[in-house]
Design a protein around this motif. Structure first.
Motif, PDB file in Angstrom:
ATOM      1  N   SER A 146       0.835  -1.197   0.000  1.00 56.10           N
ATOM      2  CA  SER A 146       0.000   0.000   0.000  1.00 56.10           C
ATOM      3  C   SER A 146       0.874   1.254   0.000  1.00 56.10           C
ATOM      4  CB  SER A 146      -0.912   0.019   1.226  1.00 56.10           C
ATOM      5  OG  SER A 146      -0.150   0.175   2.414  1.00 56.10           O
ATOM      6  N   ALA A 147       0.243   2.405  -0.169  1.00 52.82           N
ATOM      7  CA  ALA A 147       0.979   3.665  -0.212  1.00 52.82           C
ATOM      8  C   ALA A 147       1.697   3.961   1.098  1.00 52.82           C
ATOM      9  CB  ALA A 147       0.027   4.801  -0.571  1.00 52.82           C
ATOM     10  N   ASP A 148       1.170   3.435   2.210  1.00 52.74           N
ATOM     11  CA  ASP A 148       1.803   3.696   3.509  1.00 52.74           C
ATOM     12  C   ASP A 148       2.918   2.709   3.830  1.00 52.74           C
ATOM     13  OD1 ASP A 148       0.515   1.361   4.181  1.00 52.74           O
ATOM     14  OD2 ASP A 148      -0.905   2.282   5.574  1.00 52.74           O
ATOM     15  N   GLY A 149       3.222   1.806   2.897  1.00 49.88           N
ATOM     16  CA  GLY A 149       4.314   0.875   3.086  1.00 49.88           C
ATOM     17  C   GLY A 149       3.933  -0.473   3.655  1.00 49.88           C
ATOM     18  N   SER A 150       2.694  -0.653   4.083  1.00 48.49           N
ATOM     19  CA  SER A 150       2.261  -1.944   4.607  1.00 48.49           C
ATOM     20  C   SER A 150       2.126  -2.943   3.459  1.00 48.49           C
ATOM     21  CB  SER A 150       0.929  -1.808   5.347  1.00 48.49           C
ATOM     22  OG  SER A 150      -0.081  -1.316   4.487  1.00 48.49           O
ATOM     23  N   GLU A 151       2.336  -4.227   3.771  1.00 49.74           N
ATOM     24  CA  GLU A 151       2.309  -5.262   2.757  1.00 49.74           C
ATOM     25  C   GLU A 151       1.338  -6.367   3.131  1.00 49.74           C
ATOM     26  OE1 GLU A 151       6.312  -6.608   2.381  1.00 49.74           O
ATOM     27  OE2 GLU A 151       6.861  -5.021   0.964  1.00 49.74           O
ATOM     28  N   VAL A 152       0.710  -6.957   2.118  1.00 54.34           N
ATOM     29  CA  VAL A 152      -0.189  -8.094   2.296  1.00 54.34           C
ATOM     30  C   VAL A 152       0.158  -9.155   1.267  1.00 54.34           C
ATOM     31  CG1 VAL A 152      -2.583  -8.895   2.274  1.00 54.34           C
ATOM     32  CG2 VAL A 152      -2.063  -6.613   3.144  1.00 54.34           C
ATOM     33  N   ASP A 153       0.448 -10.376   1.726  1.00 51.02           N
ATOM     34  CA  ASP A 153       0.668 -11.497   0.818  1.00 51.02           C
ATOM     35  C   ASP A 153      -0.686 -12.025   0.364  1.00 51.02           C
ATOM     36  OD1 ASP A 153       3.453 -11.408   1.046  1.00 51.02           O
ATOM     37  OD2 ASP A 153       3.432 -12.678   2.829  1.00 51.02           O
ATOM     38  N   THR A 154      -0.859 -12.176  -0.932  1.00 53.46           N
ATOM     39  CA  THR A 154      -2.141 -12.606  -1.489  1.00 53.46           C
ATOM     40  C   THR A 154      -1.941 -13.801  -2.410  1.00 53.46           C
ATOM     41  OG1 THR A 154      -2.067 -11.194  -3.480  1.00 53.46           O
ATOM     42  CG2 THR A 154      -2.873 -10.181  -1.441  1.00 53.46           C
ATOM     43  N   GLY A 155      -3.000 -14.566  -2.617  1.00 58.01           N
ATOM     44  CA  GLY A 155      -2.883 -15.741  -3.465  1.00 58.01           C
ATOM     45  C   GLY A 155      -4.156 -16.078  -4.210  1.00 58.01           C
ATOM     46  N   ALA A 156      -4.014 -16.901  -5.248  1.00 58.88           N
ATOM     47  CA  ALA A 156      -5.136 -17.391  -6.048  1.00 58.88           C
ATOM     48  C   ALA A 156      -4.896 -18.850  -6.387  1.00 58.88           C
ATOM     49  CB  ALA A 156      -5.295 -16.569  -7.327  1.00 58.88           C
ATOM     50  N   ILE A 157      -5.967 -19.574  -6.642  1.00 59.08           N
ATOM     51  CA  ILE A 157      -5.911 -20.978  -7.050  1.00 59.08           C
ATOM     52  C   ILE A 157      -6.129 -21.060  -8.552  1.00 59.08           C
ATOM     53  CG2 ILE A 157      -7.061 -23.223  -6.876  1.00 59.08           C
ATOM     54  CD1 ILE A 157      -7.770 -22.475  -3.975  1.00 59.08           C
ATOM     55  N   LEU A 158      -5.266 -21.805  -9.230  1.00 53.09           N
ATOM     56  CA  LEU A 158      -5.410 -21.997 -10.673  1.00 53.09           C
ATOM     57  C   LEU A 158      -6.506 -23.021 -10.963  1.00 53.09           C
ATOM     58  CD1 LEU A 158      -1.655 -21.937 -11.501  1.00 53.09           C
ATOM     59  CD2 LEU A 158      -3.321 -20.592 -12.765  1.00 53.09           C
ATOM     60  N   THR A 159      -7.309 -22.733 -11.975  1.00 54.93           N
ATOM     61  CA  THR A 159      -8.359 -23.668 -12.379  1.00 54.93           C
ATOM     62  C   THR A 159      -8.190 -24.048 -13.841  1.00 54.93           C
ATOM     63  OG1 THR A 159      -9.943 -21.953 -13.085  1.00 54.93           O
ATOM     64  CG2 THR A 159      -9.961 -22.593 -10.742  1.00 54.93           C
ATOM     65  N   THR A 160      -8.775 -25.186 -14.185  1.00 49.38           N
ATOM     66  CA  THR A 160      -8.735 -25.688 -15.552  1.00 49.38           C
ATOM     67  C   THR A 160     -10.103 -26.262 -15.904  1.00 49.38           C
ATOM     68  OG1 THR A 160      -7.531 -27.154 -17.068  1.00 49.38           O
ATOM     69  CG2 THR A 160      -7.941 -27.992 -14.846  1.00 49.38           C
ATOM     70  N   ALA A 161     -10.250 -26.735 -17.134  1.00 50.28           N
ATOM     71  CA  ALA A 161     -11.510 -27.355 -17.545  1.00 50.28           C
ATOM     72  C   ALA A 161     -11.772 -28.602 -16.700  1.00 50.28           C
ATOM     73  CB  ALA A 161     -11.452 -27.713 -19.022  1.00 50.28           C
ATOM     74  N   ALA A 162     -13.013 -28.811 -16.339  1.00 54.79           N
ATOM     75  CA  ALA A 162     -13.369 -29.967 -15.517  1.00 54.79           C
ATOM     76  C   ALA A 162     -13.193 -31.266 -16.287  1.00 54.79           C
ATOM     77  CB  ALA A 162     -14.811 -29.835 -15.039  1.00 54.79           C
ATOM     78  N   ASN A 163     -12.779 -32.319 -15.571  1.00 52.68           N
ATOM     79  CA  ASN A 163     -12.756 -33.633 -16.196  1.00 52.68           C
ATOM     80  C   ASN A 163     -14.186 -34.189 -16.230  1.00 52.68           C
ATOM     81  OD1 ASN A 163     -13.325 -34.691 -13.629  1.00 52.68           O
ATOM     82  ND2 ASN A 163     -11.211 -35.330 -13.245  1.00 52.68           N
ATOM     83  N   ALA A 164     -14.349 -35.383 -16.766  1.00 50.83           N
ATOM     84  CA  ALA A 164     -15.689 -35.929 -16.959  1.00 50.83           C
ATOM     85  C   ALA A 164     -16.430 -36.125 -15.641  1.00 50.83           C
ATOM     86  CB  ALA A 164     -15.609 -37.243 -17.729  1.00 50.83           C
ATOM     87  N   ASP A 165     -15.709 -36.427 -14.567  1.00 47.37           N
ATOM     88  CA  ASP A 165     -16.358 -36.652 -13.279  1.00 47.37           C
ATOM     89  C   ASP A 165     -16.994 -35.374 -12.739  1.00 47.37           C
ATOM     90  OD1 ASP A 165     -15.536 -39.281 -13.277  1.00 47.37           O
ATOM     91  OD2 ASP A 165     -13.699 -38.857 -12.176  1.00 47.37           O
ATOM     92  N   ILE A 166     -16.301 -34.254 -12.928  1.00 44.01           N
ATOM     93  CA  ILE A 166     -16.735 -32.980 -12.339  1.00 44.01           C
ATOM     94  C   ILE A 166     -17.620 -32.192 -13.294  1.00 44.01           C
ATOM     95  CG2 ILE A 166     -15.918 -30.876 -11.178  1.00 44.01           C
ATOM     96  CD1 ILE A 166     -15.184 -33.518  -9.791  1.00 44.01           C
ATOM     97  N   ALA A 167     -17.526 -32.464 -14.590  1.00 47.43           N
ATOM     98  CA  ALA A 167     -18.234 -31.666 -15.591  1.00 47.43           C
ATOM     99  C   ALA A 167     -19.743 -31.668 -15.388  1.00 47.43           C
ATOM    100  CB  ALA A 167     -17.885 -32.158 -16.989  1.00 47.43           C
ATOM    101  N   ARG A 168     -20.294 -32.727 -14.811  1.00 46.91           N
ATOM    102  CA  ARG A 168     -21.746 -32.753 -14.578  1.00 46.91           C
ATOM    103  C   ARG A 168     -22.158 -31.757 -13.494  1.00 46.91           C
ATOM    104  NH1 ARG A 168     -23.833 -35.563 -10.198  1.00 46.91           N
ATOM    105  NH2 ARG A 168     -22.260 -36.512  -8.822  1.00 46.91           N
ATOM    106  N   ILE A 169     -21.171 -31.324 -12.703  1.00 50.77           N
ATOM    107  CA  ILE A 169     -21.435 -30.372 -11.619  1.00 50.77           C
ATOM    108  C   ILE A 169     -21.058 -28.960 -12.039  1.00 50.77           C
ATOM    109  CG2 ILE A 169     -20.828 -29.749  -9.244  1.00 50.77           C
ATOM    110  CD1 ILE A 169     -20.209 -32.734  -8.783  1.00 50.77           C
ATOM    111  N   HIS A 170     -19.867 -28.803 -12.587  1.00 50.20           N
ATOM    112  CA  HIS A 170     -19.352 -27.483 -12.970  1.00 50.20           C
ATOM    113  C   HIS A 170     -18.349 -27.658 -14.092  1.00 50.20           C
ATOM    114  CE1 HIS A 170     -17.539 -23.443 -12.499  1.00 50.20           C
ATOM    115  NE2 HIS A 170     -18.654 -23.134 -11.886  1.00 50.20           N
ATOM    116  N   ASP A 171     -18.144 -26.605 -14.901  1.00 46.66           N
ATOM    117  CA  ASP A 171     -17.242 -26.727 -16.041  1.00 46.66           C
ATOM    118  C   ASP A 171     -15.791 -26.420 -15.706  1.00 46.66           C
ATOM    119  OD1 ASP A 171     -17.520 -24.026 -15.654  1.00 46.66           O
ATOM    120  OD2 ASP A 171     -17.962 -23.532 -17.749  1.00 46.66           O
ATOM    121  N   ARG A 172     -15.498 -26.035 -14.446  1.00 47.98           N
ATOM    122  CA  ARG A 172     -14.137 -25.740 -14.035  1.00 47.98           C
ATOM    123  C   ARG A 172     -13.783 -26.537 -12.789  1.00 47.98           C
ATOM    124  NH1 ARG A 172     -11.266 -23.458 -17.800  1.00 47.98           N
ATOM    125  NH2 ARG A 172      -9.856 -22.544 -16.246  1.00 47.98           N
ATOM    126  N   MET A 173     -12.480 -26.738 -12.563  1.00 47.14           N
ATOM    127  CA  MET A 173     -12.001 -27.418 -11.365  1.00 47.14           C
ATOM    128  C   MET A 173     -10.598 -26.909 -11.058  1.00 47.14           C
ATOM    129  SD  MET A 173     -11.117 -31.215 -12.938  1.00 47.14           S
ATOM    130  CE  MET A 173     -10.756 -31.895 -11.329  1.00 47.14           C
TER     131      MET A 173
END
Length: 259
Positions: A146-173
């Motif tokens: 931030s502008a005041d010098g404080s820091e925050v570590d942040t993260g995200a999870i990578l997703t891909t196309a769902a396999n056949a097992d998951i595709a009936r529920i959602h198109d990503r996994m």
């Protein structure tokens, strides 16, 4: 997308599975939601004592990726997931793909099967590995200042196309990284993003099992083991509306932010 997950494994199992050197006993977390701290794993600087494997370290980051060039986080969408197909070239994730790849340990994740009929109800599932207690998702990390010098570590999870097992529920996994590929994924010194691109693919069919659960997981205030209790699967889904609906990508959940 992956908007909720759980981490229930004991510290000794996590240390063994991920070859960690600095992990104390974590609390069981049944309903991890965006903007909350999540446990992630990064590569260490040396070989682990008594092992031929590289040292790895655990740390906590805010679930909600924030690129370093963002000036005001209030004007930037909440990035809890990154699409594996575009992360290498996308401005928000390009630097992290090259320099800050991480693993996100989990016991499983939650997903919703949403009906085409807007008047029908959605079905929630807890999706867990059929064998073993832990799975490692591919992730990205960035430290936002931030502008005041404080820091925050942040993260995200990578997703891909769902396999056949998951595709009936959602198109990503989530992208699953196998133990034999942990070192290559975390090695940002010698492994360019293009050289680990082959790891960002759907896990094979049969790896996960989907357990129908209640819609309690949609509320971040529900944090007990009861949200994992199996329920009878809804055959004719009804639309899920209101506060119990799970957060959508880019939408902030009803909870405090670290910013």
């Amino acid at each position: 997308m992956c908007g909720r997950f759980a981490l229930l494994a004991r510290a000794d199992l996590l240390r063994e599975f991920l070859n960690l050197v600095n992990l104390e006993e974590p609390p069981a977390r049944y309903n991890i939601a965006p903007t909350q701290p999540i446990l992630v794993v990064v590569a260490g600087d040396r070989q682990a004592p008594g092992s031929n494997l590289p040292e790895r370290k655990a740390l906590l980051v805010r679930w909600g990726f924030m690129p370093g060039w963002v000036k005001d986080p209030q004007d930037f969408p909440l990035l809890i997931n990154a699409r594996a197909e575009t992360a290498i070239g996308k401005a928000s994730f390009r630097a992290a793909m090259r320099h800050r790849r991480i693993l996100v340990p989990a016991s499983g994740f939650f997903e919703w099967r949403r009906p085409a009929d807007k008047g029908a109800k959605a079905q929630a599932y807890f999706i867990r590995p059929r064998k073993g207690e832990i799975v490692a998702f591919a992730g990205l990390m960035e430290t936002w200042s931030s502008a005041d010098g404080s820091e925050v570590d942040t993260g995200a999870i990578l997703t891909t196309a769902a396999n056949a097992d998951i595709a009936r529920i959602h198109d990503r996994m989530p992208v699953v990284i196998r133990p034999e590929d942990f070192s290559r994924w975390l090695d940002c010194r010698t492994q360019e993003p293009r050289e680990v691109e082959d790891l960002m693919r759907p896990i094979e069919e049969g790896f996960f099992e989907a357990i129908p659960v209640s819609d309690k997981v949609g509320k971040v205030s529900n944090m007990g083991p009861d949200i994992l209790e199996p329920v009878e699967e809804i055959a004719e889904p009804e639309t899920k509306k209101g506060a119990d609906a799970p957060p959508k990508a880019g939408q902030k959940p009803d909870q405090l932010s670290l910013f």
